[in-house]
Design a protein around this motif. Structure first.
Motif, mmCIF file in Angstrom:
data_model
loop_
_atom_site.group_PDB
_atom_site.id
_atom_site.type_symbol
_atom_site.label_atom_id
_atom_site.label_comp_id
_atom_site.label_asym_id
_atom_site.label_seq_id
_atom_site.Cartn_x
_atom_site.Cartn_y
_atom_site.Cartn_z
ATOM 1 N N ASN A 153 -5.658 22.356 2.987
ATOM 2 C CA ASN A 153 -6.624 21.330 3.365
ATOM 3 C C ASN A 153 -5.933 20.055 3.848
ATOM 4 O O ASN A 153 -6.272 19.505 4.897
ATOM 5 N N GLY A 198 -14.671 13.555 12.805
ATOM 6 C CA GLY A 198 -14.091 12.948 11.595
ATOM 7 C C GLY A 198 -14.190 13.823 10.357
ATOM 8 O O GLY A 198 -13.779 13.422 9.285
ATOM 9 N N GLN A 199 -14.763 14.988 10.494
ATOM 10 C CA GLN A 199 -14.960 15.860 9.335
ATOM 11 C C GLN A 199 -13.981 17.027 9.322
ATOM 12 O O GLN A 199 -13.580 17.519 10.386
ATOM 13 N N VAL A 200 -13.626 17.439 8.148
ATOM 14 C CA VAL A 200 -12.722 18.586 7.983
ATOM 15 C C VAL A 200 -13.362 19.548 6.982
ATOM 16 O O VAL A 200 -14.163 19.136 6.156
ATOM 17 N N LEU A 240 -3.715 20.869 7.143
ATOM 18 C CA LEU A 240 -4.433 21.195 8.377
ATOM 19 C C LEU A 240 -5.466 20.146 8.770
ATOM 20 O O LEU A 240 -5.945 20.142 9.894
ATOM 21 N N ALA A 241 -5.810 19.264 7.811
ATOM 22 C CA ALA A 241 -6.875 18.285 8.064
ATOM 23 C C ALA A 241 -6.704 17.497 9.374
ATOM 24 O O ALA A 241 -7.659 17.384 10.134
ATOM 25 N N PRO A 242 -5.498 16.973 9.673
ATOM 26 C CA PRO A 242 -5.380 16.193 10.910
ATOM 27 C C PRO A 242 -5.615 17.016 12.176
ATOM 28 O O PRO A 242 -5.923 16.462 13.220
ATOM 29 N N ASN A 270 -13.792 21.708 3.680
ATOM 30 C CA ASN A 270 -13.346 21.438 2.317
ATOM 31 C C ASN A 270 -13.210 22.769 1.571
ATOM 32 O O ASN A 270 -14.172 23.268 0.982
ATOM 33 N N ARG A 326 -9.958 18.264 12.693
ATOM 34 C CA ARG A 326 -11.028 17.282 12.589
ATOM 35 C C ARG A 326 -12.059 17.407 13.714
ATOM 36 O O ARG A 326 -11.710 17.439 14.884
ATOM 37 N N ASN A 369 -5.082 9.994 13.306
ATOM 38 C CA ASN A 369 -5.240 11.279 12.608
ATOM 39 C C ASN A 369 -3.910 11.962 12.343
ATOM 40 O O ASN A 369 -3.870 13.008 11.711
ATOM 41 N N ASN A 370 -2.841 11.415 12.886
ATOM 42 C CA ASN A 370 -1.533 12.068 12.760
ATOM 43 C C ASN A 370 -0.461 11.113 12.270
ATOM 44 O O ASN A 370 0.535 10.894 12.951
ATOM 45 N N SER A 412 -7.982 13.749 3.820
ATOM 46 C CA SER A 412 -7.942 15.214 3.832
ATOM 47 C C SER A 412 -9.301 15.864 3.665
ATOM 48 O O SER A 412 -9.495 16.999 4.051
ATOM 49 N N PHE A 413 -10.236 15.168 3.059
ATOM 50 C CA PHE A 413 -11.534 15.785 2.816
ATOM 51 C C PHE A 413 -12.639 15.100 3.613
ATOM 52 O O PHE A 413 -13.812 15.331 3.373
ATOM 53 N N GLY A 414 -12.211 14.253 4.572
ATOM 54 C CA GLY A 414 -13.147 13.653 5.520
ATOM 55 C C GLY A 414 -14.146 12.677 4.928
ATOM 56 O O GLY A 414 -15.156 12.401 5.544
#
Lengths: 192, 266
Positions: A32, A43-45, A35-37, A47, A40, B256-257, B124-126
């Motif tokens: 999580n 703005g959401q990833v 890979l989150a960046p 979970n 996206r 984001n990076n 990480s969890f937005g």
């Protein structure tokens, strides 16, 4: 054969089982965060930790979902830089609500179809629970900023669709993990 | 049987008590070793995931941007020539400034010290608009200090533990920093814009503003040194009838990076 003869096979099975659970949570947390960046959308990833806890809590014969809810929540708290409990307590509440629903109102096992329906209120409860908890910390003067529910809700649909899309792969992965524990670990330690 | 006497409730209550206990320990500042374990244990998987995802993203973004590269190259070449001309003028001014400082007996002081930090996890969890750094109070990091990447402000420290800290992303709607236009020195405020960018606000209607002007920190907040770059003025989004002028601020940093950042210690 048990590696540690002093410990009973059952106890050893318990230790191995929870160790595997913990490693799974750590793996999903790393995935999580790593890979989150790159994943996206608005703005959401996705979970993964939330999904695994929710999926585990629908099995009415298994109480191990508490372990997932507690540790997945704690890993989310620490990885997101939030106060301890910001995600852990709402996740525990979500899992409790699902368990009560499954235990008291559903005669059959909850299928993936029902799980997808449950995901919507579960995620809503999870987000509002997190906002509420963060707001308490702000009111206590411990957090520098109030949580912004509007910011989260603005992209909440994207987050929900993302999680819903990954529900099936996670459901399959959770199934494999359960099969692995049932077939190999239980057989290896001759318990149950 | 009443719900509170069930096994389900007993486990739930136990978990709740455990979390509350950990929260109290965190407030008291006793949780740093446990925090380290929780933050560091997923790092190998995180590294592996990034190592796989980064080239894949790079490959696709290059394909998408191929068409833009030619026009961007021409624009950048022109910008380089114009900046080189400006640099000649600035060199002359710097020499004059140095000479005058010497004449008047001014003492040169370093504006701020930098603490290098690695980003451990980033939103990480937005949901939190925050990123976790591997440096904290033991490296001199404190709440309110600015976080810099590629020379631009990318956030502000909101929590500082002993060896880790949490920073709020500059693009968060909760981010606020005092700012000034480097060209005119006019004061304003820069805020985040719901994860999409930065907004320059509270600039007087009498002050001039043009696209491309640099926006820096104003140094009003004692925790954030003066002169840190926030970005360039983008489009003016306010109308002449508005109380204040408002414009977008463009930062070249990819929020984001973020991998490595610096915390500016005043």
């Amino acid at each position: 054969m048990c590696v540690f003869p002093i410990i009973s096979p059952f106890l050893f099975y318990i230790v191995v089982k929870y160790l595997i659970y913990l490693l799974s949570i750590i793996f999903l947390c790393g995935l999580n965060v790593g890979l989150a960046p790159y994943l996206r959308i608005y703005g959401q990833v996705p979970n993964f930790l939330f999904l695994i806890a929710v999926i585990w809590s629908v099995d009415k014969t298994d109480d191990d979902f508490w372990f997932f809810a507690l540790f997945a929540g704690l890993f989310m708290d620490f990885s997101a830089g939030a106060w301890v409990g910001t995600f852990a307590i709402p996740l525990l509440l979500v899992c409790l609500a699902i368990r009560l629903l499954v235990q008291n109102y559903l005669v059959l096992e909850l299928s993936l179809k029902y799980l997808a329906i449950v995901l919507f209120p579960a995620q809503l409860l999870f987000y509002f629970g997190s906002v509420g908890y963060a707001f308490v910390f702000y009111k206590l003067g411990l957090a520098a900023y109030p949580p912004s529910a509007s910011g989260w809700l603005g992209s909440w649909v994207a987050g929900f669709l993302y999680n819903a899309a990954l529900l099936y792969p996670m459901y399959i992965a959770a199934g494999y993990l359960k099969t692995f524990l049932g077939k190999y670990v239980v057989r290896e330690y001759k318990v149950r | 049987m009443r719900f509170i006497y069930t096994k389900t409730f007993a486990i739930f209550a136990g978990c709740l008590v455990a979390v509350c206990l950990l929260a109290v320990m965190q407030v008291k500042g006793w949780l740093d070793p446990i925090t380290e374990i929780f933050i560091q244990s997923p790092r190998p998987v995180e590294f592996a995931a990034r190592a796989v995802a980064r080239p894949v993203q790079g490959f696709f973004s290059t394909i998408f941007e191929l068409r833009k590269i030619d026009s961007e190259n021409t624009r950048l070449e022109q910008e380089v020539y114009s900046l080189q001309q400006q640099l000649v003028g600035y060199d002359q001014l710097r020499r004059e400034n140095d000479a005058l400082r010497k004449e008047l007996g001014f003492v040169n002081t370093s504006p701020f010290a930098l603490a290098p930090c690695t980003v451990l996890s980033e939103n990480s969890f937005g949901v939190t608009d925050a990123f976790v750094l591997n440096c904290g109070g033991s490296q001199g990091v404190a709440v309110g200090q600015a976080v810099i990447s590629e020379g631009y402000v990318v956030g502000k420290i909101i929590y500082a533990g002993k060896n880790s800290s949490t920073a709020l992303l500059a693009t968060s709607s909760k981010f606020v920093a005092d700012a000034e236009l480097s060209k005119t020195g006019a004061d304003a405020i820069v805020t985040g814009s719901f994860g999409s960018g930065l907004i320059l606000d509270h600039l007087s209607q009498n002050d001039d503003i043009e696209k491309g002007w640099l926006v820096t920190t104003a140094g009003i907040n004692s925790q954030i040194p003066k002169g840190l770059l926030l970005g360039q003025v983008g489009d003016v989004i306010s109308s002449p009838n508005d109380l204040f002028k408002k414009a977008t601020v463009v930062s070249p940093v990819d929020f984001n990076n973020l991998d490595f950042v610096f915390v500016a210690k005043p």
